[in-house]
Design an enzyme around this catalytic site. Sequence first.
Site, PDB file in Angstrom:
ATOM      1  N   HIS A 162      22.576 -90.034  29.026  1.00 11.12           N
ATOM      2  CA  HIS A 162      21.723 -88.960  29.543  1.00 11.12           C
ATOM      3  C   HIS A 162      20.596 -89.555  30.366  1.00 11.12           C
ATOM      4  O   HIS A 162      20.163 -90.692  30.109  1.00 11.12           O
ATOM      5  CB  HIS A 162      21.175 -88.083  28.413  1.00 11.12           C
ATOM      6  N   ASP A 164      17.810 -87.474  31.145  1.00 11.25           N
ATOM      7  CA  ASP A 164      16.574 -86.740  30.863  1.00 11.25           C
ATOM      8  C   ASP A 164      15.748 -87.552  29.869  1.00 11.25           C
ATOM      9  O   ASP A 164      16.273 -88.432  29.180  1.00 11.25           O
ATOM     10  CB  ASP A 164      16.873 -85.341  30.313  1.00 11.25           C
ATOM     11  N   ASP A 191      15.306 -95.133  26.314  1.00 11.51           N
ATOM     12  CA  ASP A 191      16.059 -93.923  25.949  1.00 11.51           C
ATOM     13  C   ASP A 191      16.150 -93.003  27.140  1.00 11.51           C
ATOM     14  O   ASP A 191      15.328 -92.113  27.302  1.00 11.51           O
ATOM     15  CB  ASP A 191      15.365 -93.240  24.765  1.00 11.51           C
ATOM     16  N   GLU A 195      20.051 -83.858  27.087  1.00 18.00           N
ATOM     17  CA  GLU A 195      20.387 -84.342  25.746  1.00 18.00           C
ATOM     18  C   GLU A 195      19.212 -84.197  24.782  1.00 18.00           C
ATOM     19  O   GLU A 195      19.398 -83.932  23.606  1.00 18.00           O
ATOM     20  CB  GLU A 195      20.802 -85.824  25.838  1.00 18.00           C
ATOM     21  N   GLU A 196      17.991 -84.364  25.311  1.00 16.37           N
ATOM     22  CA  GLU A 196      16.842 -84.417  24.406  1.00 16.37           C
ATOM     23  C   GLU A 196      16.556 -83.085  23.718  1.00 16.37           C
ATOM     24  O   GLU A 196      16.095 -83.077  22.587  1.00 16.37           O
ATOM     25  CB  GLU A 196      15.589 -84.915  25.153  1.00 16.37           C
ATOM     26  N   GLU A 217      23.246 -95.248  24.316  1.00 19.86           N
ATOM     27  CA  GLU A 217      21.955 -94.955  23.658  1.00 19.86           C
ATOM     28  C   GLU A 217      21.414 -96.242  23.020  1.00 19.86           C
ATOM     29  O   GLU A 217      22.192 -97.111  22.610  1.00 19.86           O
ATOM     30  CB  GLU A 217      22.149 -93.921  22.546  1.00 19.86           C
ATOM     31  N   HIS A 245      10.658 -92.618  22.490  1.00 26.33           N
ATOM     32  CA  HIS A 245       9.837 -91.407  22.319  1.00 26.33           C
ATOM     33  C   HIS A 245       8.373 -91.758  22.019  1.00 26.33           C
ATOM     34  O   HIS A 245       7.628 -90.915  21.528  1.00 26.33           O
ATOM     35  CB  HIS A 245      10.391 -90.483  21.214  1.00 26.33           C
TER      36      HIS A 245
HETATM   37 ZN   LIG Z   1      18.684 -90.819  23.992  1.00 26.21          ZN
END
Ligand SMILES: [Zn+2]
Length: 380
Positions: free
Chosen positions: A73, A75, A104, A136-137, A165, A348
């Site tokens: 992903h 995003d 990520d 995805e998030e 990932e 994150h």
């Molecule tokens: Zn991820």
Amino acid sequence: MADVISLCSDLVRCKSVTPHDDGVMEVVANFLKAAGFETNIMIFRSPDGKNEVKNLFAKYGSSKEMILGFLGHVDVVPPGDGWESDPFEPIQKNGYLVGRGVCDMKGGVAAFCCAAAEFAKKEFAGTIEFLLTGDEEIGTYEGIQSLLDWCCKTENIPHDCLIGEPSSSAVLGDRIYLGHRGSINVTVKAVGKQGHVAYPDDFKNSLSDVCRFVVHMLNYKWDHNDQRFPKTNLEPTMLFTNNYACNVVPDQTSANMNIRFSADYDSSKLREILLKESENFDVSLEFIESGNAFYCDDDRLKSLMVSSIKDVTGVDATFSAGGGTSDGRFMISHCNTIEFGLIDNVIHQKNERSKVQDLIDLEKIYLLFLESYFLGNKNI
Ligand SMILES: [Zn+2]
């Protein structure tokens, strides 16, 4: 070889906070097109037409015999406050590349793009596919699920899939995810009668009702027979009442709990257990299911990745099914799926970063993996 740091930096510069794209899919598509891939950017809309998400399907080769997919992903989660540098203007500092999404998982996408572009210069019988999503998030419907529907209809489902990932723990290569526990969110609600805290005969405290049930479930003894997964675990995550005065009891309370569960359970079994356990409590329950536990036990994929990691880093990889769930839960019903990527301990977070050397090594690992997958490798 293409420069993985420069491609990763180009991706980070796009402010692709879910579900915004900010041109990031075009950056990937243009890179892959230049390497000879066919690319197809698709916008999927939610049934109510309110959400739309850009996704990318790209492929190199036309063989239907051997198709390896890369799922990822582009995003990212919002940057939040407190960064030491602009989260969308990547910088190199003390040997690290810093920026939102570096780990990520724009770093993983960049590494596989560069590895695939390099590998595509060779002769091989097979097909490499990219399945990249833009939500995805926080989503999945207009991303991976719609993309997989499209792949089914167009007969483009890969035979095996690598998810890029972040999966490593202390050093690059020390952990490969073969699956994850399932996840379900439970909302516990109670309605009581408001009243003065000094007059218990005259009120019904909704907060007490919710807390009693949450504590009851915290003490529940979960089975742990399937040792491939970490233990099933329930965690309360949120608690709300409609009261702001310390001498008043609230008549409305709700709490949220998340359960991460091994393959000893599935979502419907958990619903049954929770509903049964709630029978003696004055609460109602609502459920949001994220997906069941899944696990891939394909020996070939496992050994190809272990030996690619060992050759580049010298590290002996271990297998795990811990961590948060991933889009692998949708992929696994179509094909073998393993997850390997950068170190996951700063995802994150503010000042998200990866060692520059790890990005370079990840590209090498992915390239070796492609070579051994399609061309065979004497070590395997
Ligand atoms: Zn991820």
